[in-house]
Design a protein around this motif. Structure first.
Motif, PDB file in Angstrom:
ATOM      1  N   HIS A  52       0.885  -1.174   0.000  1.00 40.71           N
ATOM      2  CA  HIS A  52       0.000   0.000   0.000  1.00 40.71           C
ATOM      3  C   HIS A  52       0.915   1.214   0.000  1.00 40.71           C
ATOM      4  O   HIS A  52       1.729   1.403   0.907  1.00 40.71           O
ATOM      5  CB  HIS A  52      -0.924  -0.028   1.214  1.00 40.71           C
ATOM      6  N   GLU A  55       2.108   4.035   2.782  1.00 41.23           N
ATOM      7  CA  GLU A  55       2.511   3.548   4.108  1.00 41.23           C
ATOM      8  C   GLU A  55       4.020   3.725   4.224  1.00 41.23           C
ATOM      9  O   GLU A  55       4.794   2.778   4.075  1.00 41.23           O
ATOM     10  CB  GLU A  55       2.013   2.113   4.276  1.00 41.23           C
ATOM     11  N   HIS A 140       3.866  -2.649   6.572  1.00 41.21           N
ATOM     12  CA  HIS A 140       2.722  -1.791   6.220  1.00 41.21           C
ATOM     13  C   HIS A 140       2.682  -0.590   7.152  1.00 41.21           C
ATOM     14  O   HIS A 140       3.684  -0.207   7.743  1.00 41.21           O
ATOM     15  CB  HIS A 140       1.414  -2.587   6.315  1.00 41.21           C
ATOM     16  N   GLY A 141       1.503   0.001   7.293  1.00 37.92           N
ATOM     17  CA  GLY A 141       1.285   1.158   8.162  1.00 37.92           C
ATOM     18  C   GLY A 141      -0.103   1.685   7.862  1.00 37.92           C
ATOM     19  O   GLY A 141      -0.861   1.068   7.111  1.00 37.92           O
TER      20      GLY A 141
HETATM   21 ZN   LIG Z   1      -1.165  -1.703   4.229  1.00 40.17          ZN
END
Ligand SMILES: [Zn+2]
Length: 315
Positions: A52, A55, A140-141
């Protein structure tokens, strides 16, 4: 004597580091990858970031470690993919690969004949999530419009030993919560017998060096656990709290999102967590808690699209 590694038409000799752009066949897209082949035999670590693309702490962690770690200090090998979704990174969009609108995390192991997302997934899984890989760390984040606490996702199912090892590793990560949840790249990896976890830190399209440093400590701790780099695993304060059940609740309709809870807030069964209204204030959907729990992630923006995460919570 350790041998060369071959990935996607690249040969990386023992005791060397190569930084390359791997082409996604049938497209103009190239994925930045760093491969560090150590001097001695050992385990192979794969670190992915930016599935993503907003992130940022995870992406920057992979960029920095890829430059800092030298092959003479590595037993085995380390692969960094940084980021997995570079066209999303350039376009500054949440969650999706802009060319096809798909969430890259949901299409593993991918398809070499599919759209760009399918092809990127196929490149990663066919090269890096196969026999010979000993650990996958997927960084991720919180994406551009997402707030979250710190947590690790560990796949619930898959090959038993890989699942157990993933859980053991999660227990010494510097995060507040462990969320047992399937799906995506890590679920695919654990199904292949490769221990794997997702780490979540940072949110709302921001990043700072402190978050990156926390991430680097966690990743280096995993490398130490597998003796890929020297040193003792550092344990941080209290172990993360494990959610026995967890709900990631996605918007059933698009509209204006009004959340009724704060991050890390405890709530009771039946409590209203938020609602979606139209531009005239008509309620389109109300979200109630299925059980007593605590919030670890939520959507921040007023605008929400069908399929976007409203609230993540566990108990
Ligand atoms: Zn993510």
């Amino acid at each position: 004597m350790k041998t060369s590694l071959n990935y996607a038409n690249y040969e990386v000799k023992s005791g060397t580091k190569e930084q390359m752009m791997i082409s996604i066949e049938g497209t103009d897209v190239k994925i930045p990858v760093t491969i560090i082949n150590g001097i001695d035999d050992g385990k192979t670590m794969v670190v992915t970031s930016g599935v993503h693309s907003g992130e940022y702490p995870g992406i920057e962690c992979a960029i920095q470690l890829a430059q800092e770690i030298q092959p003479e200090n590595v037993k085995g090998a380390i692969v960094f993919v940084h980021p997995c979704n570079p066209t999303g990174f350039e376009a500054q969009v949440s969650y999706i690969v802009p060319e096809d609108g798909k969430n890259l995390g949901r299409f593993f192991p991918g398809n070499p004949e599919g759209t760009l997302t399918d092809r990127i997934c196929h490149m990663i899984s066919s090269n890096f999530l196969k026999e010979g890989t000993d650990m996958l760390i997927d960084l991720h984040g919180g994406d551009l419009h997402e707030r979250l606490s710190t947590f690790a996702f560990v796949p619930k199912t898959g090959e038993e030993n890989a699942q157990k090892t993933s859980m053991e590793i999660a227990s010494f990560m510097n995060v507040k919560y462990i969320v047992m949840s399937g799906g995506g790249m890590t679920q695919y990896a654990v199904g292949q017998g490769i221990p794997a976890l997702v780490l979540e830190r940072g949110d709302r399209g921001s990043w700072n060096q402190q978050e990156v440093d926390f991430y680097k400590k966690d990743v280096l701790n995993i490398f130490k656990y597998f003796q890929v780099i020297d040193g003792k695993v550092n344990y941080f304060g209290p172990a993360p709290y494990v959610f026995e059940k967890c709900d990631m609740v996605y918007a059933p309709v698009s509209g204006c999102w009004y959340r009724a809870i704060e991050l890390e807030e405890h709530f009771v069964e039946g409590q209203k967590l938020g609602e979606i209204k139209d531009f005239h204030g008509n309620v389109l959907h109300t979200l109630y808690a299925n059980y007593d729990g605590v919030v670890h992630a939520y959507w921040e923006a007023l605008s929400i699209k069908e399929g976007q995460l409203m609230v993540g919570y566990g108990a």
